[in-house]
Design a protein around this motif. Structure first.
Motif, PDB file in Angstrom:
ATOM      1  N   SER A   1      -7.237  -1.801  -0.344  1.00  0.00           N
ATOM      2  CA  SER A   1      -7.363  -1.793   1.107  1.00  0.00           C
ATOM      3  C   SER A   1      -8.054  -0.505   1.523  1.00  0.00           C
ATOM      4  CB  SER A   1      -5.986  -1.861   1.780  1.00  0.00           C
ATOM      5  OG  SER A   1      -6.084  -1.583   3.171  1.00  0.00           O
TER       6      SER A   1
ATOM      7  N   GLY B   1      -5.623   1.965   2.552  1.00  0.00           N
ATOM      8  CA  GLY B   1      -4.573   2.324   1.610  1.00  0.00           C
ATOM      9  C   GLY B   1      -5.043   3.358   0.608  1.00  0.00           C
TER      10      GLY B   1
ATOM     11  N   THR C   1       0.815  -1.217   0.000  1.00  0.00           N
ATOM     12  CA  THR C   1       0.000   0.000   0.000  1.00  0.00           C
ATOM     13  C   THR C   1       0.851   1.270   0.000  1.00  0.00           C
ATOM     14  OG1 THR C   1      -0.145  -0.045   2.427  1.00  0.00           O
ATOM     15  CG2 THR C   1      -1.934  -1.101   1.196  1.00  0.00           C
TER      16      THR C   1
END
Length: 269
Positions: free
Chosen positions: A198, A201, A177
């Motif tokens: 994510s 992220g 990330t």
């Protein structure tokens, strides 16, 4: 849609600068059909959901037949299907090839093939064997240096270069990330980079700006669906009406009818 044009169009979705392929991951026919109805032309599967649905462990080569069964259900539908096959469910490249031939035969256009942070050379051998046997299949080679390992950048680059040399069409680094490291991979790897979205992220537009060409949702939708079910039952038990989106009975039945129509059309083609 015949196999070769489908494969060509799937590969092309990885080569649109500034517009990465956002790939949602389904776990059964209804979830895939609902995603397709929302306009997603390409859909992946998620190994965690396949395993959890039948009470088997994920990532331990326990769900080969269940994965094939799901591919058989979804592969004839009018969207592009990529299947998560873990590490191919075998250390034998020949057995992995046999699996991919079966997937190709039912309409699958892509696979994820993960190294599970094992040795690089055996994984590269699997990739090479698959591309030699089923050259049209889009192989997304996954390394778990960030997912299972310590995120060693040099090791990640070495692995991805080896997988690319073996014939991988794209490379996948779940767990990464950090924007700076993402940019490094984009600069050094001559293949579309796939990352796992994510919530903590970068956003999809931010990933696009970094040069990422594919963003997968992995098991996120499945886990969100489970969470929504738990939230709903808690609300009901507490005397509250559950919130969130709830497709009607007829809307879900319509997904079944859509599947039946698609299968009839394919059988008469």
């Amino acid at each position: 849609m015949t196999a070769e044009p489908a494969v060509t169009s799937f590969a092309a979705l990885h080569h649109r600068p500034g517009e990465p392929l956002l790939l949602p991951n389904a776990w059964d026919h209804a979830s895939a059909a609902a995603l397709a109805a929302r306009g997603f032309s390409a859909i992946g599967t998620t190994s965690l959901a396949v395993a959890a649905a039948v009470g088997l462990p994920d990532g331990e080569a326990a769900t080969r037949e269940h994965t094939l069964r799901l591919a058989l259900t979804l592969g004839s539908e009018p969207y592009l299907l990529s299947v998560d096959v873990e590490d191919g469910f075998s250390d034998d490249p020949g057995e992995v090839v046999e699996l991919t031939r079966q997937l190709w035969a039912v309409g699958v256009v892509g696979i994820n093939l993960e190294d599970g942070l094992g040795a690089t050379e055996p994984h590269a051998a699997k990739i090479a064997a698959v591309k030699n046997a089923v050259p049209g299949l889009f192989v997304n080679a996954r390394t778990d240096t960030y997912w299972l390992g310590d995120g060693d950048e040099a090791d990640t680059l070495r692995r991805l270069a080896a997988y690319r040399q073996a014939g991988a069409d794209g490379v996948f680094v779940p767990g990464l990330t950090d924007p700076g490291r993402i940019e490094t991979l984009v600069r050094h790897i001559d293949a579309p980079l796939n990352l796992l979205y994510s919530p903590a992220g970068p956003t999809v537009p931010q990933l696009a700006g970094l040069g990422v060409r594919r963003v997968s949702l992995g098991s996120l939708l499945y886990r969100r669906a489970l969470g929504a079910a738990l939230d709903a039952v808690a609300d009901i038990a507490a005397g509250r009406a559950p919130g969130g989106t709830t497709p009607s009975y007829d809307e879900v039945r319509a997904l079944e009818r859509s599947a039946s129509a698609s299968r009839s059309a394919n059988s008469s083609a």
